[in-house]
Design an enzyme around this catalytic site. Structure first.
Site, PDB file in Angstrom:
ATOM      1  CG  HIS A  64      -1.757   1.208   1.381  1.00  0.00           C
ATOM      2  ND1 HIS A  64      -3.098   1.214   1.113  1.00  0.00           N
ATOM      3  CD2 HIS A  64      -1.452   2.471   1.783  1.00  0.00           C
ATOM      4  CE1 HIS A  64      -3.582   2.428   1.346  1.00  0.00           C
ATOM      5  NE2 HIS A  64      -2.596   3.203   1.755  1.00  0.00           N
ATOM      6  CD  GLU A  65       1.693   3.594   3.601  1.00  0.00           C
ATOM      7  OE1 GLU A  65       2.010   4.730   3.167  1.00  0.00           O
ATOM      8  OE2 GLU A  65       0.566   3.359   4.070  1.00  0.00           O
ATOM      9  CG  HIS A  68       0.443   6.190  -0.768  1.00  0.00           C
ATOM     10  ND1 HIS A  68      -0.646   6.899  -1.199  1.00  0.00           N
ATOM     11  CD2 HIS A  68       0.004   5.434   0.281  1.00  0.00           C
ATOM     12  CE1 HIS A  68      -1.699   6.599  -0.447  1.00  0.00           C
ATOM     13  NE2 HIS A  68      -1.328   5.702   0.448  1.00  0.00           N
TER      14      HIS A  68
END
Length: 145
Positions: A64-65, A68
């Site tokens: 997820h990170e 980004h």
């Protein structure tokens, strides 16, 4: 194993891209699995979620990170509402939301009204000299630590 090395390996295996910054543990995080900092490119991760949910869930948080991270440096939509972010997250099987922590949802204090027996469950302590029952105005007593 070093956290930054782990994130580099996940980035290479799951995205086919290099992670060039640092990854750090941040024990102050409570409701989130991690954070991406566009200003300097580093990532913070919640060690409590790793300990509580294990390596498989933690890898999805790292993905997820990294979504980004990679989208930001490619100049694409890197925020949660952006289509680019949602598409890449689905493609790499990352978590959309961090799992709930048992510690975060625990009720620590329980109070009962002496007049009407209304129960109040709170995470934070209530000053029983200052606050009264919202139903009848009676005095509150603590029944659980």
């Amino acid at each position: 194993m070093d956290l930054t090395e782990y994130v580099r390996r996940v980035s290479q295996q799951d995205f086919g891209k290099e992670f060039k910054h640092t990854a750090l543990w941040n024990s102050r995080l409570r409701s989130t699995g991690g954070r991406f900092f566009p200003a300097n490119g580093h990532l913070d991760f919640n060690p409590h979620l790793y300990a509580e949910h294990g390596a498989a869930i933690f890898r999805q948080i790292v993905r997820h990170e990294l979504c980004h991270y990679h989208l930001y440096f490619e100049g694409k939509g890197y925020k949660h509402a952006d289509k680019d972010f949602k598409d890449l997250l689905k493609q790499v099987d990352g978590l959309r939301y961090a799992p709930k922590s048992a510690k975060a949802s625990a009720i620590h204090h329980t109070y009962r009204c002496q007049s009407c027996d209304q129960l109040y469950q709170r995470k934070r302590r209530v000053d029983t000299k200052k606050y009264r029952c919202g139903k009848c105005g009676g005095k509150l007593i603590k029944i659980q630590a």
